[in-house]
Motif scaffolding. Structure first.
Motif, PDB file in Angstrom:
ATOM      1  N   TYR A 175       0.963  -1.341  -0.052  1.00 54.89           N
ATOM      2  CA  TYR A 175      -0.167   0.102   0.128  1.00 54.89           C
ATOM      3  C   TYR A 175       0.926   1.337   0.362  1.00 54.89           C
ATOM      4  O   TYR A 175       0.512   2.167  -1.170  1.00 54.89           O
ATOM      5  CB  TYR A 175      -1.170  -0.199   1.301  1.00 54.89           C
ATOM      6  N   VAL A 176       1.733   1.177   0.653  1.00 48.58           N
ATOM      7  CA  VAL A 176       2.372   2.409   1.170  1.00 48.58           C
ATOM      8  C   VAL A 176       3.177   3.116  -0.161  1.00 48.58           C
ATOM      9  O   VAL A 176       3.093   4.020  -0.934  1.00 48.58           O
ATOM     10  CB  VAL A 176       3.645   2.394   1.928  1.00 48.58           C
ATOM     11  N   LYS A 177       4.276   1.318  -0.718  1.00 51.42           N
ATOM     12  CA  LYS A 177       4.875   1.295  -2.139  1.00 51.42           C
ATOM     13  C   LYS A 177       3.590   2.089  -3.690  1.00 51.42           C
ATOM     14  O   LYS A 177       4.854   2.787  -4.185  1.00 51.42           O
ATOM     15  CB  LYS A 177       5.875   0.812  -2.003  1.00 51.42           C
ATOM     16  N   GLU A 178       2.875   2.172  -3.176  1.00 49.96           N
ATOM     17  CA  GLU A 178       2.130   2.054  -4.545  1.00 49.96           C
ATOM     18  C   GLU A 178       0.953   2.920  -4.170  1.00 49.96           C
ATOM     19  O   GLU A 178      -0.224   3.215  -5.129  1.00 49.96           O
ATOM     20  CB  GLU A 178       1.241   0.291  -5.168  1.00 49.96           C
ATOM     21  N   GLN A 179       0.519   4.032  -3.301  1.00 54.17           N
ATOM     22  CA  GLN A 179      -0.610   4.653  -2.901  1.00 54.17           C
ATOM     23  C   GLN A 179      -1.290   5.519  -3.754  1.00 54.17           C
ATOM     24  O   GLN A 179      -0.333   6.316  -4.129  1.00 54.17           O
ATOM     25  CB  GLN A 179      -0.005   5.436  -1.420  1.00 54.17           C
ATOM     26  N   SER A 180      -2.043   5.815  -4.110  1.00 51.40           N
ATOM     27  CA  SER A 180      -2.285   6.788  -4.885  1.00 51.40           C
ATOM     28  C   SER A 180      -4.086   6.811  -3.859  1.00 51.40           C
ATOM     29  O   SER A 180      -4.586   6.578  -3.228  1.00 51.40           O
ATOM     30  CB  SER A 180      -2.338   6.659  -5.866  1.00 51.40           C
ATOM     31  N   PHE A 181      -4.740   8.494  -4.908  1.00 52.49           N
ATOM     32  CA  PHE A 181      -5.854   8.448  -4.363  1.00 52.49           C
ATOM     33  C   PHE A 181      -6.826   7.978  -5.040  1.00 52.49           C
ATOM     34  O   PHE A 181      -7.516   7.666  -3.837  1.00 52.49           O
ATOM     35  CB  PHE A 181      -6.279   9.882  -5.019  1.00 52.49           C
ATOM     36  N   GLY A 182      -6.862   7.169  -6.057  1.00 53.62           N
ATOM     37  CA  GLY A 182      -7.549   6.141  -6.472  1.00 53.62           C
ATOM     38  C   GLY A 182      -7.288   4.692  -5.861  1.00 53.62           C
ATOM     39  O   GLY A 182      -8.504   4.343  -5.751  1.00 53.62           O
ATOM     40  N   ALA A 183      -6.454   4.818  -5.299  1.00 48.89           N
ATOM     41  CA  ALA A 183      -6.301   3.352  -4.774  1.00 48.89           C
ATOM     42  C   ALA A 183      -7.006   3.926  -2.808  1.00 48.89           C
ATOM     43  O   ALA A 183      -7.593   2.515  -3.024  1.00 48.89           O
ATOM     44  CB  ALA A 183      -4.773   2.940  -4.482  1.00 48.89           C
ATOM     45  N   ASP A 184      -6.626   4.748  -3.213  1.00 47.65           N
ATOM     46  CA  ASP A 184      -8.041   4.861  -1.209  1.00 47.65           C
ATOM     47  C   ASP A 184      -9.291   4.653  -1.663  1.00 47.65           C
ATOM     48  O   ASP A 184      -9.823   4.200  -1.249  1.00 47.65           O
ATOM     49  CB  ASP A 184      -7.096   6.349  -1.254  1.00 47.65           C
ATOM     50  N   MET A 185      -9.461   5.272  -2.412  1.00 46.47           N
ATOM     51  CA  MET A 185     -11.576   5.411  -2.930  1.00 46.47           C
ATOM     52  C   MET A 185     -11.450   4.057  -3.444  1.00 46.47           C
ATOM     53  O   MET A 185     -12.674   3.545  -3.039  1.00 46.47           O
ATOM     54  CB  MET A 185     -11.538   5.716  -4.295  1.00 46.47           C
ATOM     55  N   LYS A 186     -10.450   3.517  -4.035  1.00 45.38           N
ATOM     56  CA  LYS A 186     -10.946   1.634  -3.902  1.00 45.38           C
ATOM     57  C   LYS A 186     -11.139   0.638  -2.805  1.00 45.38           C
ATOM     58  O   LYS A 186     -11.825   0.421  -2.542  1.00 45.38           O
ATOM     59  CB  LYS A 186      -9.872   1.068  -5.311  1.00 45.38           C
ATOM     60  N   ILE A 187     -10.086   1.103  -2.187  1.00 40.58           N
ATOM     61  CA  ILE A 187     -10.252   0.321  -0.415  1.00 40.58           C
ATOM     62  C   ILE A 187     -11.516   0.802  -0.057  1.00 40.58           C
ATOM     63  O   ILE A 187     -12.022  -0.157   0.477  1.00 40.58           O
ATOM     64  CB  ILE A 187      -8.728   0.459  -0.599  1.00 40.58           C
ATOM     65  N   ILE A 188     -11.776   1.913  -0.358  1.00 40.93           N
ATOM     66  CA  ILE A 188     -12.705   2.445   0.673  1.00 40.93           C
ATOM     67  C   ILE A 188     -14.265   1.695   0.311  1.00 40.93           C
ATOM     68  O   ILE A 188     -14.844   1.819   0.644  1.00 40.93           O
ATOM     69  CB  ILE A 188     -13.079   4.255   0.479  1.00 40.93           C
ATOM     70  N   PHE A 189     -13.583   1.784  -1.061  1.00 46.75           N
ATOM     71  CA  PHE A 189     -15.545   1.415  -1.828  1.00 46.75           C
ATOM     72  C   PHE A 189     -15.521  -0.100  -1.648  1.00 46.75           C
ATOM     73  O   PHE A 189     -16.593  -0.326  -1.201  1.00 46.75           O
ATOM     74  CB  PHE A 189     -15.833   1.759  -2.553  1.00 46.75           C
ATOM     75  N   GLN A 190     -14.572  -0.891  -1.476  1.00 47.00           N
ATOM     76  CA  GLN A 190     -14.700  -2.451  -1.303  1.00 47.00           C
ATOM     77  C   GLN A 190     -14.611  -2.970   0.640  1.00 47.00           C
ATOM     78  O   GLN A 190     -14.889  -3.116   0.501  1.00 47.00           O
ATOM     79  CB  GLN A 190     -13.350  -2.786  -1.223  1.00 47.00           C
ATOM     80  N   THR A 191     -14.047  -1.954   0.913  1.00 50.66           N
ATOM     81  CA  THR A 191     -14.322  -1.766   2.530  1.00 50.66           C
ATOM     82  C   THR A 191     -15.309  -1.722   3.191  1.00 50.66           C
ATOM     83  O   THR A 191     -16.696  -2.254   3.829  1.00 50.66           O
ATOM     84  CB  THR A 191     -14.130  -0.670   2.962  1.00 50.66           C
ATOM     85  N   ILE A 192     -16.731  -1.092   2.168  1.00 48.68           N
ATOM     86  CA  ILE A 192     -17.566  -0.755   2.203  1.00 48.68           C
ATOM     87  C   ILE A 192     -18.536  -1.351   1.941  1.00 48.68           C
ATOM     88  O   ILE A 192     -19.244  -2.796   2.736  1.00 48.68           O
ATOM     89  CB  ILE A 192     -18.675   1.093   1.767  1.00 48.68           C
ATOM     90  N   ALA A 193     -18.484  -2.311   0.535  1.00 45.83           N
ATOM     91  CA  ALA A 193     -18.770  -3.368  -0.166  1.00 45.83           C
ATOM     92  C   ALA A 193     -19.451  -4.563   0.995  1.00 45.83           C
ATOM     93  O   ALA A 193     -19.775  -5.352   1.316  1.00 45.83           O
ATOM     94  CB  ALA A 193     -18.405  -3.612  -1.723  1.00 45.83           C
ATOM     95  N   LYS A 194     -17.515  -4.623   1.357  1.00 49.77           N
ATOM     96  CA  LYS A 194     -17.140  -5.828   2.457  1.00 49.77           C
ATOM     97  C   LYS A 194     -18.602  -6.266   3.880  1.00 49.77           C
ATOM     98  O   LYS A 194     -19.093  -6.807   4.240  1.00 49.77           O
ATOM     99  CB  LYS A 194     -16.718  -5.710   3.380  1.00 49.77           C
ATOM    100  N   LEU A 195     -18.346  -4.727   4.452  1.00 50.55           N
ATOM    101  CA  LEU A 195     -19.463  -4.281   5.635  1.00 50.55           C
ATOM    102  C   LEU A 195     -20.909  -4.184   4.861  1.00 50.55           C
ATOM    103  O   LEU A 195     -21.787  -5.288   6.048  1.00 50.55           O
ATOM    104  CB  LEU A 195     -19.145  -2.793   5.881  1.00 50.55           C
ATOM    105  N   ILE A 196     -21.488  -4.074   4.050  1.00 54.29           N
ATOM    106  CA  ILE A 196     -22.737  -4.557   3.571  1.00 54.29           C
ATOM    107  C   ILE A 196     -23.016  -6.012   3.190  1.00 54.29           C
ATOM    108  O   ILE A 196     -24.087  -5.837   3.594  1.00 54.29           O
ATOM    109  CB  ILE A 196     -22.831  -3.567   2.276  1.00 54.29           C
ATOM    110  N   THR A 197     -22.251  -6.282   2.416  1.00 52.22           N
ATOM    111  CA  THR A 197     -22.700  -8.302   2.194  1.00 52.22           C
ATOM    112  C   THR A 197     -22.256  -8.605   3.458  1.00 52.22           C
ATOM    113  O   THR A 197     -22.734 -10.283   3.798  1.00 52.22           O
ATOM    114  CB  THR A 197     -22.115  -8.510   1.003  1.00 52.22           C
TER     115      THR A 197
END
Length: 197
Positions: A175-197
């Motif tokens: 994560y640290v080596k490849e971090q970007s705003f786009g990656a952050d958004m992808k992680i946030i949306f995937q986390t929300i999806a996991k919480l919902i499902t």
């Protein structure tokens, strides 16, 4: 700057929107297991600086003196409501306050206790602690229910070190080596999806 602005804005909105849930959760904890509503966890943050991470208390009072930092699903220290809070990650909601005050970010390596920081190699430590710790990251998504992996282990601490920690560190470094705003958004949306499902 963009990441910090997004963190602050999202955390503020989240705290406002979720305030009714905060209140209900706090009342349930207070009624079912008298004691502090919040647990103030000592963690190590960016640049190796210690800080207090806020969580809803999911374990008995003084649980940190009764066992190690790793928690299995069948840990006797968990309260009845605590098991539910952990299952749905509700115990982590107060961490939004940490995001607001700048000690944490929405996305970043999960903060560790000093014991595990001391066990890292100098390179691992320098990389992982070069950014603010976060509420979620690639490692959190990979191992969404850590307590289930440790369930039934004779020694949860040893099981954590063998089954979880090596891959967790690898994903945190990724994560640290490849971090970007786009990656952050992808992680946030995937986390929300996991919480919902």
């Amino acid at each position: 700057m963009l990441k910090r602005l997004f963190d602050f804005s999202a955390a503020l909105v989240g705290l406002i929107i979720l305030s009714p849930l905060f209140l209900v959760t706090a009342l349930i904890i207070l009624i079912t297991d008298p004691g502090p509503i919040l647990y103030r966890a000592k963690r190590v943050g960016k640049q190796n600086k210690p800080f207090i991470m806020f969580k809803f208390r999911s374990m008995v009072v003084n649980a940190d003196k009764l066992g190690g930092p790793s928690t299995a699903g069948d840990d006797a220290r968990l309260t009845g409501i605590g098991k539910i809070l952990r299952k749905f990650k509700l115990d982590e909601l107060p961490e939004l306050a940490n995001v607001l005050n700048g000690t944490m970010s929405l996305v970043g390596p999960r903060p560790d206790v000093q014991m595990y920081i001391d066990m890292m190699t100098p390179e691992e430590r320098a990389t992982i602690l070069s950014v603010r710790p976060g509420i979620t990251d690639w490692a959190s998504l990979w191992n969404f229910h850590e307590e289930e992996v440790l369930h039934g282990a004779a020694d949860p601490e040893l099981a954590y070190q063998e089954k979880i920690w090596p891959e967790k560190k690898r994903l945190q470094i990724k994560y640290v080596k490849e971090q970007s705003f786009g990656a952050d958004m992808k992680i946030i949306f995937q986390t929300i999806a996991k919480l919902i499902t």
